[in-house]
Design an enzyme around this catalytic site. Structure first.
Site, short mmCIF file in Angstrom:
data_model
loop_
_atom_site.label_atom_id
_atom_site.label_comp_id
_atom_site.label_asym_id
_atom_site.label_seq_id
_atom_site.Cartn_x
_atom_site.Cartn_y
_atom_site.Cartn_z
N HIS A 468 20.12 57.67 16.05
CA HIS A 468 21.17 58.17 16.83
C HIS A 468 22.53 57.39 16.09
O HIS A 468 23.42 58.29 15.50
CB HIS A 468 21.25 58.22 18.26
CG HIS A 468 22.62 58.51 19.01
ND1 HIS A 468 22.62 59.73 19.42
CD2 HIS A 468 23.88 57.90 18.97
CE1 HIS A 468 24.21 59.91 20.01
NE2 HIS A 468 24.73 58.85 19.66
N GLU A 469 22.37 56.29 16.10
CA GLU A 469 23.55 55.57 15.79
C GLU A 469 23.86 55.87 13.88
O GLU A 469 24.77 55.78 13.60
CB GLU A 469 23.53 54.08 15.69
CG GLU A 469 23.86 53.86 17.40
CD GLU A 469 24.96 54.40 18.03
OE1 GLU A 469 25.99 54.66 17.39
OE2 GLU A 469 24.97 54.78 19.19
N HIS A 472 25.68 58.82 13.22
CA HIS A 472 27.12 58.77 13.18
C HIS A 472 27.69 57.96 11.96
O HIS A 472 28.46 58.22 11.18
CB HIS A 472 27.67 57.64 14.33
CG HIS A 472 27.78 58.10 15.73
ND1 HIS A 472 28.47 59.38 15.96
CD2 HIS A 472 27.17 57.77 16.86
CE1 HIS A 472 28.26 59.46 17.36
NE2 HIS A 472 27.63 58.41 17.82
N HIS A 475 27.72 60.37 9.29
CA HIS A 475 28.96 61.25 9.30
C HIS A 475 30.27 60.48 8.64
O HIS A 475 31.04 61.25 8.10
CB HIS A 475 29.44 61.36 10.93
CG HIS A 475 30.30 62.36 11.26
ND1 HIS A 475 30.47 62.89 12.37
CD2 HIS A 475 31.06 63.43 10.39
CE1 HIS A 475 31.44 63.98 12.51
NE2 HIS A 475 31.42 64.43 11.24
#
Length: 679
Positions: A468-469, A472, A475
Site C-alpha cells: 500500500h505505502e 503512494h 505516485h
C-alpha cells in the site's frame, strides 16, 4: 552553520536528486533556516505583487508557484524528520513552526495587492487559452487565497489569522501527545508465560523494549496507533488481552498531561467558526468542497448504506464466533482473537505458517520492486553510501527502462519510540519538470525490528501495508508534471488513497507471490495450498474490520458537521462519540471505532479532517480498477503503462476522476467493493 555561512538546511545538496546531507544538519539549524526562507519568500511575493506590468499567468500565478523554494527545501527536510524520528527539541521546533508557518502563509494569501492580481488573471481565464494543468493551477491559487480569507473584511481576516494559527498549534500538539501517551501506555508484563501466542521474534522485541525503557526484567508490549492491536489476535491469556485493549482505548483520555479531550473540543469549535466565516455550513462542507466527492450528503449516503450492510454482516460474524468460542466470553478485547481462530478453523492449512515465507528483504526485492519492474519498467539499486536520517533507513536509486535515474526511494521500516505510529509516505523533494527536480520519497512503517541475525517476517496485513505505502511512493516517483504543487500525491484527499490501494492487489498476485514467497530458512517455495489459503483469507474484509473503519469515518463527519453553536455546546467528548455512533446505527461496544476521538491523529493531528471517508471512497475506484487490470491480462507492462499515463504521472494536473473514467472506459461501479467487503 557551515563554514561558508550558508545554513546547511538551505544549502544546495550535491547528493543525487537533492537528497539532504542529514549528517551536516543539526536541530539548531532549523529555526534560523525557516526564518531566512520565510523572509526570502516574502521578498519574492512583494516583488510579484508590486510588478508594474499588468498581471499575467506567468508573472503572477506561475511566479507565486515557483516562489519559496528555500522554504520548500527546509520543510521537506524537517517535516520528514519530525514524524519518524522526533525528539524533545524537534517537538519544540515543530510547535513553534506550526504558528510561524501558518502566519507566513496567511500573510501571502491575504496580501491585498497580490490577491487583486490573481483575481484579475482568474477573471480573464476564459480568454487566456490555458491548457488544463495551467487552468487548474490558476483555480487552485485563487481558491486557496479565498479559502484563507483573502475576500474577508479586515476584522474577519484578523480572526481568520488567529484561528488558523491556533489550529496549527493545537493539531501539532495533539500528534505529539498521542506519541507520548502511546509510549507511556505500553503494557508491562513480568512473566514470559503471559505472552503465550506471540512469536519468538515479538517476545524478543518486547524484552528489548522493556530494557530500553529502563526495566531490569520483564516485557513491554508497545501500542500501535489504531484501537485494535494486532497482538490481540495472538495472546492466549484473556486477562493480558484486556490489559492491552484497555491501554489502547484509554489513550489520551486519562486525565494526565497527555490528555487530548480539551484539544478535541477546541479544534472542533475553531474549525466550525472558520467554516462559518467563509460562508460554509460546517467544516465538512468546507473540506469536501475541494474533494472529488460531490457533497458531504453524498458521503453520508455511502457510509449509511455500507453501515447497514456491515452491521448485518457483523451479526452473522459474531454468531459464528460465539459458536466457536463455546463457553468463553467474547468481549471487545477478544473479538479479533476469535476472528483469527475462526480463520484457522476454516482452513486445513496453518495460515500462521505464511509469515515463514514472507521475509521483509525478499518481499521488497522480489515482490514490491519486482511488480514495479514488470508494470512500470523500474529498477531499484540500493545506495548504502548515501546518507539517510537514521541508521535503519535505506536508500535506493530508481531507474527507468533506459537506465536513467528518475528519483530516490527511502525505506524506513522498523518501529522505535521516536517514531509516531502507523504507516505513511513522505516527499522530501517534489518532482517538477519546470524546476528540473526529481522526486525523493520515503515509505515509513512500524514493523517490529528483529534481533541481530534474525529476520523480519511479515503477516498478511503487514505485507498489504508494505505494498500500500509503496503505491503512494510510485505516485510520487512516476510523477511527470510541470508544477510542484501538482506533483505526485498532491491530489484531492479522497483520491490520494486510490493508487496505493490499487498497488495492494499485487501483494498476493500469483506471479508476484511465486517470485518472493520462499521459506526464510530452507528457501523452499510456498506450498500451493498455503498460497491459496492466504489469498482467500485476504480476499474479503471481516465485518469487524469494516465496522471499525466505518465507525471512525462516521465519527469524523459527526464532529465536523457541527455548526458553531452546536460545537460550542459539546463538553463531553466520550458522550458525543457514543451518541454519534448510535445515531448512525453503527455503535457497538464489541467493535469500537478504529480510532477513538482522543487518539484520532488522522483528523485532529493530520490532514484527514472530514476526510477519513477517503479510504472507502477511493476503494470504490480501487476495487473496480482491480477488475479492469485482471480483465486486461493483469501484471503486464502495457497495463502498467496505461495506468501510469492516466493516473500516476498526472498528479493534480488533470481531473483525476475524468482521467480514471478515460482509463476504464466508463464510470466506476460499486459492486466490486461490496463483494470484496463481504457486503
Amino acid at each position: 552553520m557551515g563554514t561558508d555561512n550558508v545554513n546547511p538546511v538551505l544549502a544546495q545538496s550535491d547528493l543525487p536528486h537533492g537528497l539532504p546531507d542529514f549528517a551536516s544538519i543539526s536541530d539548531d539549524d532549523f529555526l534560523p533556516a525557516f526564518t531566512d526562507a520565510m523572509a526570502s519568500q516574502l521578498a519574492e511575493i512583494d516583488e510579484i505583487a508590486n510588478n508594474a506590468e499588468p498581471p499575467t499567468f506567468g508573472n503572477t500565478v506561475e511566479a507565486v508557484e515557483f516562489s519559496g523554494r528555500d522554504l520548500a527545501r527546509a520543510a521537506g527536510i524537517f517535516f520528514n524528520l519530525v514524524g519518524p524520528d522526533t525528539n524533545p527539541k524537534r517537538n519544540e521546533i515543530s510547535r513553534e513552526l506550526s504558528t510561524l508557518l501558518t502566519d507566513h502563509q496567511n500573510t501571502i494569501a491575504m496580501n491585498p495587492v497580490l490577491f487583486e492580481r490573481i483575481s484579475k488573471v482568474h477573471g480573464d481565464a476564459d480568454d487566456l487559452d490555458l491548457d488544463e494543468p495551467r487552468r487548474r493551477l490558476l483555480d487552485k491559487h485563487y481558491r486557496g487565497a479565498v479559502r484563507a480569507g483573502a475576500g474577508l473584511s479586515p476584522d474577519q481576516q484578523q480572526e481568520m489569522r488567529e484561528i488558523s494559527s491556533r489550529l496549527a498549534l493545537l493539531t501539532t500538539t495533539f500528534s505529539q501527545k498521542i506519541l507520548d501517551d502511546s509510549n507511556d501506555s505500553a503494557v508491562f508484563v513480568d512473566d514470559a508465560s503471559a505472552l503465550d501466542g506471540m512469536s519468538a521474534g515479538e517476545i524478543a522485541a518486547a524484552r528489548r523494549a522493556a530494557t530500553e525503557a529502563g526495566h531490569d526484567s520483564g516485557y513491554l508490549i508497545a501500542l500501535e496507533l489504531p484501537t485494535s492491536q494486532s497482538v490481540l489476535t495472538e495472546l492466549t491469556d484473556s486477562a493480558v488481552r484486556r490489559r492491552v485493549f484497555e491501554a489502547s482505548i484509554n489513550r489520551c483520555a486519562r486525565g494526565n498531561d497527555n490528555d487530548t479531550t480539551e484539544l478535541v473540543l477546541e479544534i472542533v469549535r475553531l474549525r466550525a467558526r472558520r467554516a462559518e466565516l467563509l460562508g460554509y455550513s460546517d467544516h465538512a462542507d468546507y473540506v469536501i468542497a475541494e474533494q472529488t466527492a460531490p457533497s458531504a450528503e453524498a458521503v453520508d449516503d455511502l457510509l449509511r448504506e455500507l453501515s447497514e450492510s456491515a452491521m448485518r454482516a457483523g451479526e452473522r460474524e459474531l454468531d459464528d464466533l460465539r459458536v466457536l468460542a463455546g463457553d468463553a466470553e467474547i468481549g471487545a478485547a477478544d473479538y479479533t482473537y476469535w476472528l483469527a481462530r475462526a480463520a484457522r478453523s476454516k482452513s486445513d492449512v496453518p495460515l500462521d505458517d505464511f509469515a515463514d515465507y514472507c521475509e521483509l528483504e525478499t518481499v521488497l526485492t522480489r515482490g514490491v520492486f519486482y511488480a514495479a519492474n514488470v508494470l512500470y519498467g523500474l529498477r531499484f539499486v540500493e545506495r548504502p553510501e548515501l546518507p539517510a536520517y537514521h541508521p535503519d533507513v535505506r536508500v535506493w536509486d530508481v531507474l527507468d527502462e533506459s537506465g536513467r535515474s528518475i528519483g530516490l526511494f527511502l525505506g524506513d521500516y522498523f518501529a522505535r519510540p521516536s517514531k509516531r505510529g502507523g504507516a505513511w509516505m513522505n516527499s522530501i523533494v517534489d518532482q517538477s519538470t519546470m524546476l528540473q527536480t526529481q522526486p525523493v520519497v520515503v515509505n515509513v512503517l512500524n514493523l517490529t525490528k528483529p534481533d541481530d541475525g534474525e529476520k523480519c517476517l511479515l503477516t498478511v496485513d503487514q505485507l498489504t501495508t508494505l505494498f500500500h505505502e509503496f503505491g503512494h511512493a510510485l505516485h510520487g516517483l512516476l510523477s511527470a508534471v510541470d508544477y510542484p504543487s501538482q506533483s505526485g500525491t498532491s491530489v484531492p484527499r479522497d483520491f490520494v488513497e486510490f493508487p496505493s490501494q490499487v498497488n495492494e492487489m499485487w501483494a498476493l498476485h500469483p506471479s508476484v507471490l511465486a517470485n518472493y514467497a520462499r521459506h526464510h530458512e530452507t528457501g523452499e517455495p510456498i506450498p500451493a495450498e498455503l498460497a491459496t489459503a492466504a489469498r482467500e483469507s485476504a480476499g474479503t474484509e471481516s465485518a469487524h474490520g469494516t465496522i471499525e473503519y466505518l465507525a471512525a469515518s462516521v465519527l469524523d463527519l459527526a464532529w465536523h458537521q457541527l455548526d458553531t453553536a452546536q460545537a460550542e455546546a459539546i463538553t463531553d467528548v466520550a458522550g458525543f462519540e457514543a451518541q454519534a455512533l448510535r445515531a448512525a446505527g453503527i455503535g457497538t461496544d464489541l467493535i469500537p471505532p478504529r480510532y477513538r476521538s482522543t487518539y484520532f491523529n488522522h483528523i485532529f493531528g493530520g490532514g484527514y479532517s472530514a476526510g477519513y471517508y477517503s479510504y472507502i471512497w477511493s476503494e470504490v475506484l480501487d476495487a473496480d480498477t482491480e477488475q479492469w487490470f485482471l480483465s486486461e491480462g493483469g501484471l503486464q507492462r502495457e497495463n502498467g503503462r496505461r495506468f501510469a499515463q492516466s493516473t500516476l504521472s498526472r498528479g493534480d494536473s488533470v481531473d483525476p476522476l475524468v482521467a480514471h473514467e478515460e482509463l476504464i472506459g466508463r464510470k466506476p461501479y460499486i459492486e466490486p467493493l461490496l463483494a470484496r467487503r463481504g457486503l
